[in-house]
Design a protein around this motif. Structure first.
Motif, PDB file in Angstrom:
ATOM      1  N   ALA A  22       1.212  -1.038  -0.058  1.00 22.05           N
ATOM      2  CA  ALA A  22       0.088  -0.123   0.316  1.00 22.05           C
ATOM      3  C   ALA A  22       1.057   1.009  -0.306  1.00 22.05           C
ATOM      4  O   ALA A  22       0.645   1.610  -0.813  1.00 22.05           O
ATOM      5  CB  ALA A  22      -0.867   0.160   1.461  1.00 22.05           C
ATOM      6  N   ARG A  25       2.311   1.945  -3.217  1.00 21.99           N
ATOM      7  CA  ARG A  25       1.185   2.267  -4.380  1.00 21.99           C
ATOM      8  C   ARG A  25       0.947   3.719  -3.974  1.00 21.99           C
ATOM      9  O   ARG A  25       0.830   4.750  -4.241  1.00 21.99           O
ATOM     10  CB  ARG A  25       0.426   1.738  -4.596  1.00 21.99           C
ATOM     11  CG  ARG A  25      -0.281   0.599  -4.970  1.00 21.99           C
ATOM     12  CD  ARG A  25      -1.282  -0.375  -4.912  1.00 21.99           C
ATOM     13  NE  ARG A  25      -1.602  -0.444  -4.478  1.00 21.99           N
ATOM     14  CZ  ARG A  25      -1.497  -1.585  -2.674  1.00 21.99           C
ATOM     15  NH1 ARG A  25      -0.847  -2.779  -3.477  1.00 21.99           N
ATOM     16  NH2 ARG A  25      -2.494  -1.270  -2.225  1.00 21.99           N
ATOM     17  N   MET A  26       0.612   4.224  -3.016  1.00 20.76           N
ATOM     18  CA  MET A  26       0.629   5.573  -2.524  1.00 20.76           C
ATOM     19  C   MET A  26       1.807   6.971  -2.788  1.00 20.76           C
ATOM     20  O   MET A  26       1.808   7.676  -2.217  1.00 20.76           O
ATOM     21  CB  MET A  26      -0.191   5.516  -0.563  1.00 20.76           C
ATOM     22  CG  MET A  26      -1.007   5.356  -0.454  1.00 20.76           C
ATOM     23  SD  MET A  26      -1.267   5.088   1.256  1.00 20.76           S
ATOM     24  CE  MET A  26      -2.787   4.158   1.517  1.00 20.76           C
ATOM     25  N   VAL A  32      -3.667  11.287  -1.502  1.00 24.37           N
ATOM     26  CA  VAL A  32      -3.958  10.055  -0.759  1.00 24.37           C
ATOM     27  C   VAL A  32      -5.260  10.333   0.021  1.00 24.37           C
ATOM     28  O   VAL A  32      -5.192  11.456   0.696  1.00 24.37           O
ATOM     29  CB  VAL A  32      -2.794   8.604  -0.145  1.00 24.37           C
ATOM     30  CG1 VAL A  32      -3.726   7.886   0.293  1.00 24.37           C
ATOM     31  CG2 VAL A  32      -1.932   9.375  -0.699  1.00 24.37           C
ATOM     32  N   SER A  33      -6.417   9.938  -0.300  1.00 28.15           N
ATOM     33  CA  SER A  33      -7.981  10.001   0.603  1.00 28.15           C
ATOM     34  C   SER A  33      -7.857   9.082   1.769  1.00 28.15           C
ATOM     35  O   SER A  33      -6.756   8.350   2.042  1.00 28.15           O
ATOM     36  CB  SER A  33      -8.782   9.608  -0.098  1.00 28.15           C
ATOM     37  OG  SER A  33      -8.780   8.091  -0.038  1.00 28.15           O
ATOM     38  N   THR A  34      -8.433   9.901   2.821  1.00 21.74           N
ATOM     39  CA  THR A  34      -8.689   9.188   4.074  1.00 21.74           C
ATOM     40  C   THR A  34      -9.528   8.133   4.095  1.00 21.74           C
ATOM     41  O   THR A  34      -8.964   6.996   4.726  1.00 21.74           O
ATOM     42  CB  THR A  34      -9.056   9.905   4.844  1.00 21.74           C
ATOM     43  OG1 THR A  34     -10.557  10.450   3.904  1.00 21.74           O
ATOM     44  CG2 THR A  34      -7.814  11.657   5.869  1.00 21.74           C
ATOM     45  N   GLY A  35     -10.252   7.709   3.192  1.00 21.46           N
ATOM     46  CA  GLY A  35     -10.563   6.315   2.851  1.00 21.46           C
ATOM     47  C   GLY A  35      -9.482   5.452   2.674  1.00 21.46           C
ATOM     48  O   GLY A  35     -10.073   4.342   3.022  1.00 21.46           O
ATOM     49  N   GLU A  36      -8.776   5.658   1.926  1.00 16.81           N
ATOM     50  CA  GLU A  36      -7.231   4.826   1.139  1.00 16.81           C
ATOM     51  C   GLU A  36      -7.216   4.246   2.516  1.00 16.81           C
ATOM     52  O   GLU A  36      -6.406   3.119   2.412  1.00 16.81           O
ATOM     53  CB  GLU A  36      -6.430   5.467   0.471  1.00 16.81           C
ATOM     54  CG  GLU A  36      -7.869   5.023  -1.318  1.00 16.81           C
ATOM     55  CD  GLU A  36      -6.620   6.021  -2.762  1.00 16.81           C
ATOM     56  OE1 GLU A  36      -6.429   5.438  -2.908  1.00 16.81           O
ATOM     57  OE2 GLU A  36      -6.325   7.281  -1.988  1.00 16.81           O
ATOM     58  N   ASP A  39      -9.113   2.000   5.167  1.00 15.44           N
ATOM     59  CA  ASP A  39      -8.523   1.300   4.709  1.00 15.44           C
ATOM     60  C   ASP A  39      -7.759  -0.052   4.573  1.00 15.44           C
ATOM     61  O   ASP A  39      -7.693  -1.541   5.141  1.00 15.44           O
ATOM     62  CB  ASP A  39      -9.391   1.279   3.257  1.00 15.44           C
ATOM     63  CG  ASP A  39     -10.950   0.865   2.281  1.00 15.44           C
ATOM     64  OD1 ASP A  39     -11.205   1.334   3.547  1.00 15.44           O
ATOM     65  OD2 ASP A  39     -10.962   1.496   1.623  1.00 15.44           O
ATOM     66  N   LEU A  40      -6.231   1.167   4.527  1.00 18.46           N
ATOM     67  CA  LEU A  40      -5.330   0.318   5.109  1.00 18.46           C
ATOM     68  C   LEU A  40      -5.384  -0.470   6.665  1.00 18.46           C
ATOM     69  O   LEU A  40      -4.688  -1.677   7.020  1.00 18.46           O
ATOM     70  CB  LEU A  40      -4.126   1.153   4.767  1.00 18.46           C
ATOM     71  CG  LEU A  40      -2.747   0.421   4.644  1.00 18.46           C
ATOM     72  CD1 LEU A  40      -2.432  -0.723   4.270  1.00 18.46           C
ATOM     73  CD2 LEU A  40      -1.742   1.650   4.623  1.00 18.46           C
TER      74      LEU A  40
END
Length: 65
Positions: A22, A25-26, A32-36, A39-40
């Motif tokens: 992760a 990719r980030m 980077v969204s807070t949602g991503e 999720d991590l």
């Protein structure tokens, strides 16, 4: 080394793999969204708090008897 310790090491190794993938990719993006990120963190938390496989198997066989 006990089975529990081996299981713990496997879980930690898997969690580190998830984090490394992760982060790779980030790091290629500026935002980077807070949602991503959430999720991590949830993926890592799930890995670290999962019941060890040998305990789950014991529970299933005990219930079946």
């Amino acid at each position: 080394m006990t089975d529990e310790r081996i299981d713990s090491e496997a879980v930690i190794t898997e969690a580190l793999s998830v984090i490394d993938g992760a982060l790779a990719r980030m790091m290629q993006r500026e935002l980077v969204s807070t949602g991503e990120v959430a999720d991590l963190l949830l993926d890592v938390r799930t890995l670290l708090t999962a019941e060890p496989p040998h305990l789950a198997e014991t529970a299933v066989t005990t219930d079946a008897v």
